[in-house]
Enzyme design. Structure first.
Site, short mmCIF file in Angstrom:
data_model
loop_
_atom_site.label_atom_id
_atom_site.label_comp_id
_atom_site.label_asym_id
_atom_site.label_seq_id
_atom_site.Cartn_x
_atom_site.Cartn_y
_atom_site.Cartn_z
N TRP B 103 40.54 -5.89 50.00
CA TRP B 103 40.58 -4.44 49.84
C TRP B 103 39.67 -3.76 50.84
O TRP B 103 40.00 -2.71 51.39
CB TRP B 103 40.23 -4.05 48.40
CG TRP B 103 41.19 -4.63 47.42
CD1 TRP B 103 40.94 -5.58 46.48
CD2 TRP B 103 42.60 -4.35 47.33
NE1 TRP B 103 42.09 -5.89 45.80
CE2 TRP B 103 43.12 -5.15 46.29
CE3 TRP B 103 43.47 -3.48 48.01
CZ2 TRP B 103 44.46 -5.13 45.92
CZ3 TRP B 103 44.81 -3.45 47.65
CH2 TRP B 103 45.29 -4.27 46.62
N ASP B 172 34.24 1.89 47.14
CA ASP B 172 35.46 1.59 46.38
C ASP B 172 35.01 0.82 45.15
O ASP B 172 34.72 -0.37 45.22
CB ASP B 172 36.43 0.76 47.22
CG ASP B 172 37.66 0.33 46.42
OD1 ASP B 172 37.77 0.69 45.24
OD2 ASP B 172 38.51 -0.37 47.01
N LYS B 196 41.84 -0.36 36.13
CA LYS B 196 41.11 -1.55 35.75
C LYS B 196 40.13 -1.23 34.62
O LYS B 196 40.24 -1.76 33.53
CB LYS B 196 40.40 -2.17 36.95
CG LYS B 196 41.43 -2.79 37.93
CD LYS B 196 41.03 -2.61 39.37
CE LYS B 196 42.17 -2.67 40.35
NZ LYS B 196 43.13 -3.74 40.24
C1 LIG Z 1 38.83 -3.11 44.74
C2 LIG Z 1 40.21 -2.55 44.85
N1 LIG Z 1 40.45 -1.57 45.74
C3 LIG Z 1 41.68 -1.04 45.89
C4 LIG Z 1 42.75 -1.48 45.17
C5 LIG Z 1 44.10 -0.85 45.39
O1 LIG Z 1 44.32 0.07 44.38
P1 LIG Z 1 45.70 0.87 44.22
O2 LIG Z 1 46.73 -0.14 43.90
O3 LIG Z 1 45.43 1.81 43.09
O4 LIG Z 1 45.98 1.57 45.49
C6 LIG Z 1 42.54 -2.48 44.21
C7 LIG Z 1 43.68 -2.93 43.40
O5 LIG Z 1 43.67 -3.96 42.80
C8 LIG Z 1 41.25 -3.03 44.07
O6 LIG Z 1 41.01 -4.00 43.18
MG LIG Z 2 39.16 -8.35 47.05
#
Ligand SMILES: Cc1ncc(COP(=O)(O)O)c(C=O)c1O
Ligand SMILES: [Mg+2]
Ligand SMILES: Cc1ncc(COP(=O)(O)O)c(C=O)c1O
Ligand SMILES: [Mg+2]
Ligand SMILES: [Mg+2]
Ligand SMILES: [Mg+2]
Lengths: 358, 358
Positions: B103, B172, B196
């Site tokens: 991510w 994030d 989550k």
């Molecule tokens: C740490 C993290 N950032 C970003 C995301 C992406 O999120 P979204 O699917 O809401 O765009 C996730 C999804 O699992 C995540 O765990």
């Molecule tokens: Mg990761």
């Protein structure tokens, strides 16, 4: 169910009651999953089934061939105002906009921010109470697309027929999506915030024809590139909103699809406009040739009477009738899920109200 | 309620059962409204109350002063990957990124698309199994911000302490939001997909400190300008998702807020890691000093045993244990709403499984 009133809200708007009862039934456990639909992975077979079913139903209802992509995005129609020109307004080209209301203006504003967007016609001169006659449109045959707002939620006007243009149409169909048949061949892209005619707030339906998609600008930020979402789930979709959309689409198909709902919508609108026209007490604000079958806007002799109408209607179990804050007056939104009984009840209330205060 | 299993899904993830029962109870009629929460205007007093309550609860839980804006946006954390640098990466400046997982990489990619984003540190060399030691970070004191992913959902690692930097942090926090106390002063912006730790899919919580907000680039596309959403509802929010978030926040406050949930989360994680460490049969994949208290990743001696583990666990009422498709193995996500009983049941199942197949 007991305790439900008639809801004329412009959006988020009334949903079919059977859909709500199914949702209730499926909490806190969906099928035999041991958990609710809100709590499972969007990569699960159960969600994949919902996603696929919703997309198949949309294709079927609208008669879309394989050349169409069906996307469930987030950010509302408002994000589409930006995403459309970001993808489809060429650096060295232009796009045409038909300005028929506040939403069309906002769409145009975002396009102009990015590049060369042209006003092909506008009805602002008479407070957006009409749809400019096609003979007056100044269309650019080289435009990348012609953007229009098929139904103007705030002003209660609607394109009575689909625009004809040499270039692909891009349509903000937020407030009349799936309310009547359309001619898909004319369009490159259709978008609609779900919260009026097809579900709850939180998902935007986007339909894109593949040949149009292929013309998009490159490169683009990943999430705003329509190509990212065509044919796959890139990131977490708004699961619950899509789950409801799927149920609403099944409900619509069960009614007989677009020909059936179109006939019902015609009857509802005719009933209400007939009542408005019957006496001078009620006065429709849209010019007769442009009247919306989704949002019926009207005024009473005074603002005081309008306020009283809203308040007494609410007491009588008819809610959401206040006009948009930017224009005042009354607005009855009679989307697909608004039953004819609601319109009949409203007409009766209008009779009563005029007798009492007229 | 009967029929509920223990759900270890990484997201969308388990929600508190009382929240789901309240939602069920409030269908198809919310309070005395005569309609459900899904069907009312986002400008209604009832939704305004929910929105205000959710924001007040977030402020209270995190100890945020008036200098913080609380936003409920759409598009997931993935859209934030773009929106953050669009607003805050200056044309003539740069931003630092800590690359601790997939991510973080995606966030960095979107920033680099727009301008000068720098990698300040990365743990890619050992498959993101650790958090680079701060002594190795190459921080630019002139960076507009330092971006990090507080918890790496896929790899099961987590920053054990908050980064220290001369520049504002942008975090994030999707997968550990509200799971422990934080030091708001260090941050300019915190974002988290709700699905989550704080609600269903379909809403992204964004917290922005006002002085940081004021530094943003101008002009910007309306919807992607954080200023558009600070202090007001610009367009239709994802009503139902926010409605659930508000209930989850009330539930969390009722438990005792962040100090209380932090203690519970510590216990849950300790139980599970203790079991993993007890024998060689289970092998944690994150380096011990970087272990996540939210996503516990581990492997079994063979892939075949891992598949069997997932299948038999499901039979035993423990679902969502498969590791992310990009890394394999097992992953138990034990977010706030995952009760300690679920972890105890998982540990028992691990004992049983090792006895049988170990
Ligand atoms: C740490 C993290 N950032 C970003 C995301 C992406 O999120 P979204 O699917 O809401 O765009 C996730 C999804 O699992 C995540 O765990
Ligand atoms: Mg990761
Ligand atoms: C025709 C039309 N377009 C766009 C919008 C804006 O939609 P959203 O609030 O989902 O961004 C609306 C909302 O009422 C609308 O009626
Ligand atoms: Mg309008
Ligand atoms: Mg009249
Ligand atoms: Mg071990």
């Amino acid at each position: 169910a007991s305790g439900r009133v008639y809801n004329f809200s412009a959006g988020p708007a009334v949903l079919p009651e059977p859909v709500l009862l199914e949702v209730k039934e499926e909490l806190p456990v969906y099928r035999n999953l041991g958990t609710s639909i809100l709590e499972i992975s969007h990569r699960s077979p159960e969600y994949a089934e919902i996603d696929a079913s919703a997309k198949a139903l949309l294709r079927k209802l609208l008669g879309l061939g394989e050349e169409w992509h069906v996307l469930f995005l987030q950010g509302g129609a408002s994000l589409q105002f930006h995403q459309v020109p970001l993808n489809f307004l060429p650096k060295d080209g232009s796009a045409d906009y038909l300005i028929t209301g506040a939403w069309a203006q906002k769409a145009y504003k975002e396009a102009k921010f990015l590049g060369n967007a042209r006003v092909a016609a506008s009805s602002e001169d008479r407070n957006f109470s009409y749809i400019p006659d096609p003979s007056t449109w100044e269309l650019d045959p080289k435009a990348a697309y012609l953007h229009f707002t098929s139904n103007n939620t705030i002003y209660g006007t609607q394109f009575q027929t689909e625009p004809e243009a040499e270039v692909p149409l891009v349509c903000d169909a937020s407030s009349d999506f799936l309310s009547r048949r359309i001619t898909p061949e004319r369009y490159g892209l259709i978008y609609a915030g779900a919260q009026k005619n097809v579900g709850p707030a939180g998902v935007t339906v986007v339909l894109i024809r593949d040949d149009f998609l292929q013309r998009r600008n490159q490169p683009l930020p990943t999430m705003l590139d329509y190509g990212t979402h065509a044919g796959k789930l890139f990131n977490t979709p708004p699961v619950f909103a899509v789950y409801i959309v799927e149920k609403v689409l099944r409900w619509l198909e069960g009614l007989g699809g677009l020909p059936a709902i179109e006939a019902i919508n015609d009857r509802k609108a005719a009933l209400l406009y007939e009542r408005i026209d019957r006496t001078d007490f009620y006065r429709g604000t849209a010019e007769p040739g442009a009247r919306s079958k989704m949002n019926v806007t009207f005024r009473l002799p005074t603002e005081e009477l309008e306020q009283r109408f809203v308040a007494e209607a609410k007491q009588a179990g008819l809610i959401g009738l206040k006009g948009h804050r930017s224009v005042g007056g009354l607005r009855a939104s009679i989307y697909n899920a608004c039953p004819i009984e609601a319109v009949e009840a409203l007409v009766s209330f209008m009779d009563y109200f005029e007798q009492r205060y007229g």
